[in-house]
Design a protein around this motif. Sequence first.
Motif, PDB file in Angstrom:
ATOM      1  N   SER A   5      74.295 -32.454  59.284  1.00  0.00           N
ATOM      2  CA  SER A   5      75.011 -31.201  59.052  1.00  0.00           C
ATOM      3  C   SER A   5      74.841 -30.333  60.285  1.00  0.00           C
ATOM      4  N   ILE A   6      75.905 -29.633  60.643  1.00  0.00           N
ATOM      5  CA  ILE A   6      75.923 -28.835  61.872  1.00  0.00           C
ATOM      6  C   ILE A   6      76.122 -27.378  61.484  1.00  0.00           C
ATOM      7  N   VAL A   7      75.177 -26.531  61.872  1.00  0.00           N
ATOM      8  CA  VAL A   7      75.221 -25.122  61.473  1.00  0.00           C
ATOM      9  C   VAL A   7      75.051 -24.235  62.701  1.00  0.00           C
ATOM     10  N   PRO A   8      75.720 -23.073  62.724  1.00  0.00           N
ATOM     11  CA  PRO A   8      75.566 -22.161  63.864  1.00  0.00           C
ATOM     12  C   PRO A   8      74.196 -21.509  63.874  1.00  0.00           C
ATOM     13  N   LEU A   9      73.698 -21.230  65.060  1.00  0.00           N
ATOM     14  CA  LEU A   9      72.439 -20.527  65.238  1.00  0.00           C
ATOM     15  C   LEU A   9      72.709 -19.376  66.216  1.00  0.00           C
ATOM     16  N   GLY A  10      73.181 -18.254  65.681  1.00  0.00           N
ATOM     17  CA  GLY A  10      73.630 -17.169  66.532  1.00  0.00           C
ATOM     18  C   GLY A  10      74.946 -17.532  67.197  1.00  0.00           C
ATOM     19  N   ASP A  11      75.237 -16.864  68.318  1.00  0.00           N
ATOM     20  CA  ASP A  11      76.505 -17.126  69.003  1.00  0.00           C
ATOM     21  C   ASP A  11      76.326 -17.935  70.276  1.00  0.00           C
ATOM     22  N   ARG A  12      75.100 -18.510  70.469  1.00  0.00           N
ATOM     23  CA  ARG A  12      74.843 -19.296  71.674  1.00  0.00           C
ATOM     24  C   ARG A  12      74.143 -20.617  71.377  1.00  0.00           C
ATOM     25  N   ALA A  13      74.077 -20.992  70.125  1.00  0.00           N
ATOM     26  CA  ALA A  13      73.384 -22.229  69.776  1.00  0.00           C
ATOM     27  C   ALA A  13      73.871 -22.748  68.435  1.00  0.00           C
ATOM     28  N   LEU A  14      73.636 -24.028  68.226  1.00  0.00           N
ATOM     29  CA  LEU A  14      73.883 -24.648  66.930  1.00  0.00           C
ATOM     30  C   LEU A  14      72.780 -25.660  66.679  1.00  0.00           C
ATOM     31  N   THR A  15      72.594 -25.955  65.400  1.00  0.00           N
ATOM     32  CA  THR A  15      71.562 -26.912  65.017  1.00  0.00           C
ATOM     33  C   THR A  15      72.186 -28.074  64.266  1.00  0.00           C
ATOM     34  N   ILE A  16      71.787 -29.280  64.669  1.00  0.00           N
ATOM     35  CA  ILE A  16      72.177 -30.501  63.963  1.00  0.00           C
ATOM     36  C   ILE A  16      71.018 -30.857  63.037  1.00  0.00           C
ATOM     37  N   ASP A  17      71.192 -30.683  61.751  1.00  0.00           N
ATOM     38  CA  ASP A  17      70.158 -31.024  60.778  1.00  0.00           C
ATOM     39  C   ASP A  17      70.330 -32.470  60.344  1.00  0.00           C
ATOM     40  N   ILE A  18      69.225 -33.202  60.323  1.00  0.00           N
ATOM     41  CA  ILE A  18      69.241 -34.610  59.927  1.00  0.00           C
ATOM     42  C   ILE A  18      68.621 -34.728  58.543  1.00  0.00           C
ATOM     43  N   ASP A  19      69.344 -35.310  57.624  1.00  0.00           N
ATOM     44  CA  ASP A  19      68.854 -35.523  56.259  1.00  0.00           C
ATOM     45  C   ASP A  19      67.881 -36.699  56.282  1.00  0.00           C
ATOM     46  N   ALA A  20      66.591 -36.394  56.123  1.00  0.00           N
ATOM     47  CA  ALA A  20      65.571 -37.443  56.208  1.00  0.00           C
ATOM     48  C   ALA A  20      65.753 -38.513  55.141  1.00  0.00           C
ATOM     49  N   ASP A  21      66.349 -38.140  53.989  1.00  0.00           N
ATOM     50  CA  ASP A  21      66.529 -39.117  52.907  1.00  0.00           C
ATOM     51  C   ASP A  21      67.665 -40.091  53.190  1.00  0.00           C
ATOM     52  N   ALA A  22      68.503 -39.775  54.188  1.00  0.00           N
ATOM     53  CA  ALA A  22      69.654 -40.627  54.481  1.00  0.00           C
ATOM     54  C   ALA A  22      69.334 -41.747  55.463  1.00  0.00           C
ATOM     55  N   PHE A  23      68.140 -41.690  56.066  1.00  0.00           N
ATOM     56  CA  PHE A  23      67.796 -42.674  57.096  1.00  0.00           C
ATOM     57  C   PHE A  23      66.404 -43.247  56.850  1.00  0.00           C
ATOM     58  N   ALA A  24      66.260 -44.540  57.158  1.00  0.00           N
ATOM     59  CA  ALA A  24      64.958 -45.184  57.006  1.00  0.00           C
ATOM     60  C   ALA A  24      63.959 -44.668  58.025  1.00  0.00           C
ATOM     61  N   ALA A  25      64.440 -44.307  59.230  1.00  0.00           N
ATOM     62  CA  ALA A  25      63.561 -43.832  60.295  1.00  0.00           C
ATOM     63  C   ALA A  25      64.185 -42.590  60.939  1.00  0.00           C
ATOM     64  N   PRO A  26      64.083 -41.434  60.274  1.00  0.00           N
ATOM     65  CA  PRO A  26      64.715 -40.226  60.810  1.00  0.00           C
ATOM     66  C   PRO A  26      64.223 -39.845  62.204  1.00  0.00           C
TER      67      PRO A  26
END
Length: 228
Positions: A5-26
């Motif tokens: 999931s990709i979410v804004p972090l202010g107006d100069r950054a964004l964060t790519i969140d990784i769902d740990a439950d979706a991957f065997a080795a996050p």
Amino acid sequence: MSGFSIVPLGDRALTIDIDADAFAAPADVVRGLAEYLHAEPPLGVVAIVPALRSITLHYEPTATTFAALRDQIDTVTRHFSITPAVQRHPIVIPVCYGGEFGPDLEVLASTHRTTAEAIVAAHTAGEYTVAMLGFLPGFPYLHGLPATLYTPRRAEPRTRVPAGSVGIGGSSTGIYPCESPGGWQLIGRTPRALFNPHRDPPALLQVGDRVRFVDVAPAVLHNWVEHA
């Protein structure tokens, strides 16, 4: 690819969140995606910061937009191949445990109803993986701590923790690269320089590196000569 999931972090950054439950080795997902983005950084990105379960991209808003970056990253994650980290020899970190170098070692022994010697034996028995760098330049969050050593941070952080201090904070162990305040339980100290701005790369440890701790005498600490 699902799991991101990709979410804004202010107006100069964004964060790519990784769902740990979706991957065997996050951790491999974070490492691999960060390496890919470093090799082919999207237009306008000025910094790529991997964490335990996320990657933050800092960008110049005059060169790109959140929407443009989100679309690029969405494309990357749809075609992204997850590969295990290249196995290298573990990096050996000599540590002088206890006494003036590890003032919380006896506290841990009492907390876990064991001896200081048993704490040291457990801490040096395994192999650790650098999960992320953060808090201070070159500060490694190391995964692999035995569950028997999990210990909460101190209720009152210290205002001064010496450089090289090895500590335990919750389920992680780590090393302070420079003198700073800190709340981890201090069990020892290493003479190795975790961060040197004149070294390439400046940080001794990188995400994905393996680490082993070795118990050494105080003389090793006092007589250590660090080579760049």
